[in-house]
Design a protein around this motif. Sequence first.
Motif, PDB file in Angstrom:
ATOM      1  N   SER A 102      -6.853   3.196  -1.178  1.00 16.97           N
ATOM      2  CA  SER A 102      -6.101   4.595  -1.822  1.00 16.97           C
ATOM      3  C   SER A 102      -5.059   4.824  -0.518  1.00 16.97           C
ATOM      4  O   SER A 102      -4.446   6.042  -0.758  1.00 16.97           O
ATOM      5  CB  SER A 102      -7.371   5.496  -1.727  1.00 16.97           C
ATOM      6  OG  SER A 102      -7.938   5.813  -0.474  1.00 16.97           O
ATOM      7  N   SER A 103      -5.194   4.378   0.684  1.00 16.74           N
ATOM      8  CA  SER A 103      -4.231   4.961   1.513  1.00 16.74           C
ATOM      9  C   SER A 103      -2.892   3.942   1.473  1.00 16.74           C
ATOM     10  O   SER A 103      -2.075   3.980   2.393  1.00 16.74           O
ATOM     11  CB  SER A 103      -4.874   4.680   2.765  1.00 16.74           C
ATOM     12  OG  SER A 103      -5.244   3.338   3.259  1.00 16.74           O
ATOM     13  N   THR A 104      -2.621   2.905   0.756  1.00 16.78           N
ATOM     14  CA  THR A 104      -1.567   2.018   0.648  1.00 16.78           C
ATOM     15  C   THR A 104      -1.115   1.878  -0.637  1.00 16.78           C
ATOM     16  O   THR A 104      -2.030   1.692  -1.686  1.00 16.78           O
ATOM     17  CB  THR A 104      -1.980   0.679   1.208  1.00 16.78           C
ATOM     18  OG1 THR A 104      -0.710  -0.024   1.185  1.00 16.78           O
ATOM     19  CG2 THR A 104      -3.039  -0.107   0.730  1.00 16.78           C
ATOM     20  N   SER A 105       0.046   1.817  -1.005  1.00 17.49           N
ATOM     21  CA  SER A 105       0.515   1.536  -2.406  1.00 17.49           C
ATOM     22  C   SER A 105       0.709   0.045  -2.758  1.00 17.49           C
ATOM     23  O   SER A 105       0.857  -0.277  -3.891  1.00 17.49           O
ATOM     24  CB  SER A 105       1.898   2.188  -2.424  1.00 17.49           C
ATOM     25  OG  SER A 105       2.735   1.676  -1.464  1.00 17.49           O
ATOM     26  N   MET A 128      -1.499  -1.409  -5.653  1.00 20.95           N
ATOM     27  CA  MET A 128      -1.077  -0.441  -6.917  1.00 20.95           C
ATOM     28  C   MET A 128       0.079  -1.104  -7.431  1.00 20.95           C
ATOM     29  O   MET A 128       0.227  -1.290  -8.546  1.00 20.95           O
ATOM     30  CB  MET A 128      -1.102   0.949  -6.916  1.00 20.95           C
ATOM     31  CG  MET A 128      -2.338   1.493  -6.640  1.00 20.95           C
ATOM     32  SD  MET A 128      -2.332   3.359  -6.608  1.00 20.95           S
ATOM     33  CE  MET A 128      -1.457   3.507  -4.883  1.00 20.95           C
ATOM     34  N   ILE A 129       1.078  -1.444  -6.535  1.00 17.88           N
ATOM     35  CA  ILE A 129       2.130  -1.889  -6.983  1.00 17.88           C
ATOM     36  C   ILE A 129       2.233  -3.457  -7.372  1.00 17.88           C
ATOM     37  O   ILE A 129       2.925  -3.644  -8.507  1.00 17.88           O
ATOM     38  CB  ILE A 129       3.390  -1.932  -5.762  1.00 17.88           C
ATOM     39  CG1 ILE A 129       3.825  -0.395  -5.334  1.00 17.88           C
ATOM     40  CG2 ILE A 129       4.723  -2.587  -6.010  1.00 17.88           C
ATOM     41  CD1 ILE A 129       4.647  -0.078  -4.204  1.00 17.88           C
ATOM     42  N   ASN A 182       9.259  -6.740   2.254  1.00 17.51           N
ATOM     43  CA  ASN A 182       9.714  -5.335   1.616  1.00 17.51           C
ATOM     44  C   ASN A 182      11.221  -5.213   1.636  1.00 17.51           C
ATOM     45  O   ASN A 182      11.885  -6.301   1.913  1.00 17.51           O
ATOM     46  CB  ASN A 182       9.014  -4.424   3.041  1.00 17.51           C
ATOM     47  CG  ASN A 182       9.318  -4.750   3.971  1.00 17.51           C
ATOM     48  OD1 ASN A 182      10.510  -5.260   4.486  1.00 17.51           O
ATOM     49  ND2 ASN A 182       8.596  -4.175   5.342  1.00 17.51           N
ATOM     50  N   LEU A 199       8.886  -1.861  -2.406  1.00 17.16           N
ATOM     51  CA  LEU A 199       8.316  -1.950  -1.050  1.00 17.16           C
ATOM     52  C   LEU A 199       9.095  -1.523   0.160  1.00 17.16           C
ATOM     53  O   LEU A 199       9.760  -2.141   0.664  1.00 17.16           O
ATOM     54  CB  LEU A 199       7.625  -3.365  -0.806  1.00 17.16           C
ATOM     55  CG  LEU A 199       6.700  -3.956  -1.683  1.00 17.16           C
ATOM     56  CD1 LEU A 199       6.179  -5.116  -1.593  1.00 17.16           C
ATOM     57  CD2 LEU A 199       5.306  -3.034  -1.637  1.00 17.16           C
TER      58      LEU A 199
END
Length: 266
Positions: free
Chosen positions: A92-95, A98-99, A222, A264
Motif C-alpha cells: 500500500s506504500s508503493t505504486s 499496482m502499476i 523508471n 514509473l
Amino acid sequence: MTPASVVVAKPSLDERSGETIQALTRGLQVIRAFDARHQRMTLTEVAAQTNLTRATARRCLLTLHHLGYVAWDGKFFTLTPKILTLGYAYLSSTSLPMIVQPALVHLSEQSGASCSACILDGDEAVIVARASAQRFNSTDLGVGSRLPLYCTSLGHILLAEFPSDELERYLQMTVLMPHTPRTLTHPDDVRAAVDRTRAAGYALNAEGLESGLRSISVPLRNTSGQVVAALSATLPVGHGSENDLQGQLLPLLRGQATLLQQMLSA
C-alpha cells in the motif's frame, strides 16, 4: 549504479553496534521460516529451520501467537491471515505492484506464460506481482516469495546492475546451493551468466531453480533509466524452446517494460 538503487537499500547497521533489536530479528526469522513446504511446524521444526535454540524459538512463537500472527493447536504452529497486514504495509506504500500487475496479466494472457515482477531485497529477489497461466502453475511461488539471485533469470537481471566489487562480494558471501542438476553452483559460471545478461539486456534460465521450467527476464526501468525491478515470463521446457522465448516472449516483455517505464517516476 549500486545495488541499493535497484529499489531496496541494504541495511548498514551491524547487529553488534547496539542499534538493532535481536528479538525483532529473530521474530522475523521465525515468520520467514514458514513457506509452502513448511505450512505447519512444531517448535522443534521451527528451531531447526531458523537455527535458533528451542527456548528462543518458543519465545518468538508465543509472542507471535499472543499478537495474533501465529496460530497454535498445542503442537503445530501456523501463520494466520493477520500476517498479510505486514506485506500489505509495503504494497500500500508503493505504486509499483499496482502499476505492474495489469501488465503481467496482459502478458500472461498473450503468451500463456506465468509472469512475475521482482525487486531486490538484500541478496534475494522478492516477487511483488504475479500472473499465473491456467495451464500450469508453480505452486510454491506467489507474491512475497523470495528467490535466489544466482540461479534465476530475474536474479541475473538484478545482479547485472551490481558494480563489479558488489558482485564479487555477493559471490563470496552466497552459498551457491544446487536446486536442480542445472543450477549454476560455481562463481565463474554465475559471473559469466551475469556478463551475458548485461551485454544482451535480457536473461535466459533453464531449470536453474526448478526442474521443467524455462524463463526469460528483462529489466524494468523508471523514467530516469534506473532498474527498479525485473520482469519475467516462465514456461514449461516442453512448451517453449530457448529460441521461442527469444523470438516470441522477449518482444512482449520488452514492449511492456517500455510502456511501464513511462509510469514509473524516479
